[in-house]
Design a protein around this motif. Structure first.
Motif, PDB file in Angstrom:
ATOM      1  N   GLU A  45       0.837  -1.205   0.000  1.00 10.66           N
ATOM      2  CA  GLU A  45       0.000   0.000   0.000  1.00 10.66           C
ATOM      3  C   GLU A  45       0.872   1.255   0.000  1.00 10.66           C
ATOM      4  OE1 GLU A  45      -3.479   2.315   0.012  1.00 10.66           O
ATOM      5  OE2 GLU A  45      -3.099   0.228  -0.535  1.00 10.66           O
ATOM      6  N   ASN A  46       1.922   1.236   0.842  1.00  5.39           N
ATOM      7  CA  ASN A  46       2.852   2.373   0.868  1.00  5.39           C
ATOM      8  C   ASN A  46       3.528   2.552  -0.482  1.00  5.39           C
ATOM      9  OD1 ASN A  46       2.241   2.968   3.501  1.00  5.39           O
ATOM     10  ND2 ASN A  46       4.032   1.953   4.383  1.00  5.39           N
ATOM     11  N   ALA A  47       3.932   1.438  -1.101  1.00 10.98           N
ATOM     12  CA  ALA A  47       4.575   1.499  -2.418  1.00 10.98           C
ATOM     13  C   ALA A  47       3.597   2.052  -3.447  1.00 10.98           C
ATOM     14  CB  ALA A  47       5.073   0.117  -2.831  1.00 10.98           C
ATOM     15  N   ARG A  48       2.324   1.591  -3.374  1.00 16.15           N
ATOM     16  CA  ARG A  48       1.306   2.088  -4.308  1.00 16.15           C
ATOM     17  C   ARG A  48       1.090   3.592  -4.110  1.00 16.15           C
ATOM     18  NH1 ARG A  48      -3.620   3.612  -4.263  1.00 16.15           N
ATOM     19  NH2 ARG A  48      -4.004   3.108  -2.103  1.00 16.15           N
ATOM     20  N   ILE A  49       0.995   4.007  -2.851  1.00 10.73           N
ATOM     21  CA  ILE A  49       0.810   5.432  -2.543  1.00 10.73           C
ATOM     22  C   ILE A  49       2.016   6.231  -3.030  1.00 10.73           C
ATOM     23  CG2 ILE A  49       0.697   7.108  -0.652  1.00 10.73           C
ATOM     24  CD1 ILE A  49      -1.036   5.021   0.862  1.00 10.73           C
ATOM     25  N   ARG A  50       3.228   5.682  -2.775  1.00  7.32           N
ATOM     26  CA  ARG A  50       4.453   6.351  -3.214  1.00  7.32           C
ATOM     27  C   ARG A  50       4.463   6.486  -4.743  1.00  7.32           C
ATOM     28  NH1 ARG A  50       7.502   3.800  -0.127  1.00  7.32           N
ATOM     29  NH2 ARG A  50       7.931   2.036  -1.476  1.00  7.32           N
ATOM     30  N   ASP A  51       4.080   5.405  -5.442  1.00  3.13           N
ATOM     31  CA  ASP A  51       4.013   5.440  -6.905  1.00  3.13           C
ATOM     32  C   ASP A  51       3.004   6.482  -7.386  1.00  3.13           C
ATOM     33  OD1 ASP A  51       5.918   3.473  -6.997  1.00  3.13           O
ATOM     34  OD2 ASP A  51       4.522   1.838  -7.490  1.00  3.13           O
ATOM     35  N   ARG A  55       3.770   9.735  -9.575  1.00  2.00           N
ATOM     36  CA  ARG A  55       3.061  10.048 -10.824  1.00  2.00           C
ATOM     37  C   ARG A  55       2.443  11.439 -10.738  1.00  2.00           C
ATOM     38  NH1 ARG A  55       1.535   4.671 -10.586  1.00  2.00           N
ATOM     39  NH2 ARG A  55      -0.460   5.187  -9.623  1.00  2.00           N
ATOM     40  N   ASP A  56       1.827  11.730  -9.585  1.00  2.00           N
ATOM     41  CA  ASP A  56       1.221  13.053  -9.399  1.00  2.00           C
ATOM     42  C   ASP A  56       2.274  14.148  -9.492  1.00  2.00           C
ATOM     43  OD1 ASP A  56      -1.210  11.831  -9.081  1.00  2.00           O
ATOM     44  OD2 ASP A  56      -1.313  12.108  -6.894  1.00  2.00           O
ATOM     45  N   MET A  57       3.429  13.923  -8.872  1.00  2.00           N
ATOM     46  CA  MET A  57       4.517  14.913  -8.925  1.00  2.00           C
ATOM     47  C   MET A  57       4.992  15.106 -10.363  1.00  2.00           C
ATOM     48  SD  MET A  57       5.159  16.368  -6.092  1.00  2.00           S
ATOM     49  CE  MET A  57       6.799  17.030  -6.337  1.00  2.00           C
ATOM     50  N   GLU A  58       5.144  13.994 -11.082  1.00  2.00           N
ATOM     51  CA  GLU A  58       5.568  14.097 -12.479  1.00  2.00           C
ATOM     52  C   GLU A  58       4.549  14.872 -13.292  1.00  2.00           C
ATOM     53  OE1 GLU A  58       6.331  10.155 -13.957  1.00  2.00           O
ATOM     54  OE2 GLU A  58       7.969   9.817 -12.538  1.00  2.00           O
ATOM     55  N   LYS A  63       2.879  19.815 -15.883  1.00  2.00           N
ATOM     56  CA  LYS A  63       1.942  20.931 -16.007  1.00  2.00           C
ATOM     57  C   LYS A  63       2.655  22.251 -15.756  1.00  2.00           C
ATOM     58  CE  LYS A  63      -2.339  18.574 -15.202  1.00  2.00           C
ATOM     59  NZ  LYS A  63      -3.685  18.654 -14.735  1.00  2.00           N
ATOM     60  N   LEU A  64       3.565  22.251 -14.792  1.00  2.00           N
ATOM     61  CA  LEU A  64       4.332  23.464 -14.510  1.00  2.00           C
ATOM     62  C   LEU A  64       5.157  23.858 -15.729  1.00  2.00           C
ATOM     63  CD1 LEU A  64       5.104  25.588 -12.433  1.00  2.00           C
ATOM     64  CD2 LEU A  64       6.922  24.069 -11.641  1.00  2.00           C
ATOM     65  N   VAL A  65       5.789  22.880 -16.359  1.00  2.00           N
ATOM     66  CA  VAL A  65       6.562  23.147 -17.577  1.00  2.00           C
ATOM     67  C   VAL A  65       5.641  23.714 -18.657  1.00  2.00           C
ATOM     68  CG1 VAL A  65       7.788  22.009 -19.483  1.00  2.00           C
ATOM     69  CG2 VAL A  65       8.402  21.481 -17.120  1.00  2.00           C
ATOM     70  N   GLU A  66       4.456  23.089 -18.813  1.00  2.00           N
ATOM     71  CA  GLU A  66       3.493  23.565 -19.817  1.00  2.00           C
ATOM     72  C   GLU A  66       3.043  24.984 -19.510  1.00  2.00           C
ATOM     73  OE1 GLU A  66       0.340  20.683 -19.792  1.00  2.00           O
ATOM     74  OE2 GLU A  66       1.622  19.108 -20.648  1.00  2.00           O
ATOM     75  N   ILE A  67       2.782  25.258 -18.225  1.00  3.57           N
ATOM     76  CA  ILE A  67       2.350  26.599 -17.828  1.00  3.57           C
ATOM     77  C   ILE A  67       3.450  27.608 -18.126  1.00  3.57           C
ATOM     78  CG2 ILE A  67       1.855  28.050 -15.797  1.00  3.57           C
ATOM     79  CD1 ILE A  67       0.293  25.598 -14.666  1.00  3.57           C
ATOM     80  N   LYS A  68       4.697  27.250 -17.794  1.00  3.70           N
ATOM     81  CA  LYS A  68       5.820  28.159 -18.056  1.00  3.70           C
ATOM     82  C   LYS A  68       5.977  28.407 -19.552  1.00  3.70           C
ATOM     83  CE  LYS A  68       8.623  27.345 -13.928  1.00  3.70           C
ATOM     84  NZ  LYS A  68       9.867  26.792 -13.401  1.00  3.70           N
TER      85      LYS A  68
END
Length: 144
Positions: A45-51, A55-58, A63-68
Motif C-alpha cells: 500500500e505504501n509502495a502504491r501510494i508512493r508510486d 506520478r502526481d509529482m511528475e 503541467k508546470l513546464v506547460e504553464i511556463k
C-alpha cells in the motif's frame, strides 16, 4: 488401579498441556503470519501510494513546464503585439506629419500663387496705366 488411573490422568493432562501448547504455538504462528501479511500489505500500500505520489509529482512538474511554456509564449505574443502597435503608431504618426507637411506645402503654394497673381495683376495695371499715359502724351503731342 489407582496408580494406573493417576498415570492415565497424568498422561491425559500431559497430552492436554501439550495440545494446548501446540495450539498456542499454532496460534502464535498464525498471528505472526497474519502480522507478516499485514506488514506486506502495508508495504504494498505504501509502495502504491508512493508510486501515485510520484506520478502526481511528475504530472504537476509537466503541467508546470506547460504553464511556463504557455506563459513564455503569451509574453512573446504580448511583446510582439506591443511592437506591432508601436510600429503602427510610428507609421500613423509619420503619415500624420506627412499630411501636415503636404497641407502646409499646399497652403504655401496657394499663397505664392495668389501673390504671383496679385503681382501679375499689379504689373498689368501698371503697364495699362503707363500705356494710357503714353497714349495721352502722344495725343497731346499730336494736338500740339
Amino acid at each position: 488401579q489407582l496408580q494406573a488411573d493417576a498415570q492415565a490422568a497424568a498422561a491425559l493432562h500431559q497430552e492436554e498441556v501439550e495440545r494446548q501448547k501446540a495450539q498456542q504455538e499454532e496460534q502464535k504462528l498464525v498471528k505472526e503470519a497474519e502480522q507478516e501479511r499485514a506488514k506486506d500489505v502495508g508495504k504494498r500500500e505504501n509502495a502504491r501510494i508512493r508510486d501515485e505520489m510520484n506520478r502526481d509529482m511528475e504530472m504537476m512538474e509537466q503541467k508546470l513546464v506547460e504553464i511556463k511554456e504557455r506563459k513564455k509564449k503569451e509574453d512573446a505574443d504580448r511583446l510582439r503585439k506591443l511592437q506591432e502597435e508601436r510600429e503602427r503608431a510610428a507609421v500613423n504618426e509619420k503619415a500624420a506629419r506627412d499630411k501636415v507637411d503636404r497641407e502646409k506645402e499646399a497652403r504655401e503654394k496657394e499663397r505664392r500663387r495668389e501673390l504671383e497673381a496679385r503681382e501679375s495683376e499689379a504689373r498689368r495695371a501698371k503697364e495699362d496705366l503707363l500705356e494710357k499715359r503714353a497714349a495721352g502724351a502722344r495725343a497731346a503731342l499730336d494736338r500740339a
